[in-house]
Design an enzyme around this catalytic site. Sequence first.
Site, PDB file in Angstrom:
ATOM      1  N   ASP A  89       0.358   3.209  -2.657  1.00 56.03           N
ATOM      2  CA  ASP A  89       1.182   2.004  -2.739  1.00 56.03           C
ATOM      3  C   ASP A  89       2.538   2.306  -3.366  1.00 56.03           C
ATOM      4  O   ASP A  89       3.488   1.537  -3.222  1.00 56.03           O
ATOM      5  CB  ASP A  89       0.475   0.926  -3.566  1.00 56.03           C
ATOM      6  CG  ASP A  89      -0.002  -0.233  -2.719  1.00 56.03           C
ATOM      7  OD1 ASP A  89       0.479  -0.382  -1.585  1.00 56.03           O
ATOM      8  OD2 ASP A  89      -0.850  -1.008  -3.197  1.00 56.03           O
ATOM      9  N   LYS A 134      -5.103  -2.558   8.103  1.00 58.33           N
ATOM     10  CA  LYS A 134      -4.954  -1.190   7.591  1.00 58.33           C
ATOM     11  C   LYS A 134      -6.059  -0.294   8.129  1.00 58.33           C
ATOM     12  O   LYS A 134      -5.815   0.872   8.488  1.00 58.33           O
ATOM     13  CB  LYS A 134      -4.955  -1.214   6.058  1.00 58.33           C
ATOM     14  CG  LYS A 134      -3.690  -1.823   5.466  1.00 58.33           C
ATOM     15  CD  LYS A 134      -3.842  -2.185   4.006  1.00 58.33           C
ATOM     16  CE  LYS A 134      -2.587  -2.911   3.503  1.00 58.33           C
ATOM     17  NZ  LYS A 134      -2.723  -3.455   2.147  1.00 58.33           N
ATOM     18  N   GLN A 186      -6.089  -3.801  -3.146  1.00 57.99           N
ATOM     19  CA  GLN A 186      -5.390  -4.906  -2.489  1.00 57.99           C
ATOM     20  C   GLN A 186      -5.052  -6.013  -3.486  1.00 57.99           C
ATOM     21  O   GLN A 186      -5.914  -6.499  -4.201  1.00 57.99           O
ATOM     22  CB  GLN A 186      -6.257  -5.465  -1.354  1.00 57.99           C
ATOM     23  CG  GLN A 186      -5.587  -6.562  -0.564  1.00 57.99           C
ATOM     24  CD  GLN A 186      -4.393  -6.074   0.237  1.00 57.99           C
ATOM     25  OE1 GLN A 186      -4.460  -5.061   0.917  1.00 57.99           O
ATOM     26  NE2 GLN A 186      -3.297  -6.796   0.157  1.00 57.99           N
TER      27      GLN A 186
END
Length: 284
Positions: free
Chosen positions: A121, A54, A98
Amino acid sequence: MSAQIIDGSKLASQIHEQISKQVQERIAQGLSRPGLAVVLVGEDPASKVYVRNKHRACEKTGIYSRQIELSEKTTQKELLKIVDDLNSDPEIHGILVQFPLPKHLDPKEIIERIHPKKDVDGFHPYNVGRLVQGMPTLRPCTPYGVIKMLESTGVDLTGKDAIMVGASTVVGRPMLLELLLKNCTVTICHKATQNLSEKIRRSEVVVVAIGNPEFIKGEWIKEGAIVIDVGINRLPDGRLVGDIEFDVAKERASFITPVPGGVGPMTIAMLLVNTLEAAKMLDE
């Protein structure tokens, strides 16, 4: 005749180019550089790889990237405080914690603590609710990426019989909603589903995300179906395979995604799309 491969890496690269151009245009207009904060708790090797990928994608596109690495022993209170600080940080437009988190931490509380406009997200109940209502804003990245892959085929999905195998909140359930937005007739399957093979044999669009290597047999795929394999599994011999028996399925499908190089790159690409969109929303 073998299926056409939906190249997620190539499609993701095209999206990166579009994002890079828009980021430079923002900066030229005096607007803020989009900023993404990724919070990693613990030492999970796979999570470290995802976070590194990322960060690299952000560097390619000109998005500001901040990595926050925390000890495995980080408490819920400490993690919530970090989320609160990022919520109020003007340099940060998108926040991603995460997963998976260490077992002593409550992911649901963390998700709900992230400001909905910074929830890149797409998991906050507000953003999921907007997807349910057919008014999506920040959308779960993997299902959003799958939709872009389906669109790349040029096939009109209206009225298609689609099946989603896997009912997770990360992929399966939002994927159901995304397919409904495309006017598909959708069946969602899970561990209690009976006659799974028969349901798949009737489906014109097949999306699978169960984390079980080659569980879906290629012979179950309907001739001409579009097949999207979200799974990625490492076999004892080191090979990476999906949840679908690829070599057989590709001889029956019209389009199919590879593993690796399929859905994975698109998930990260859509994270960047969401970060740019979050920056635009916070400008308003």
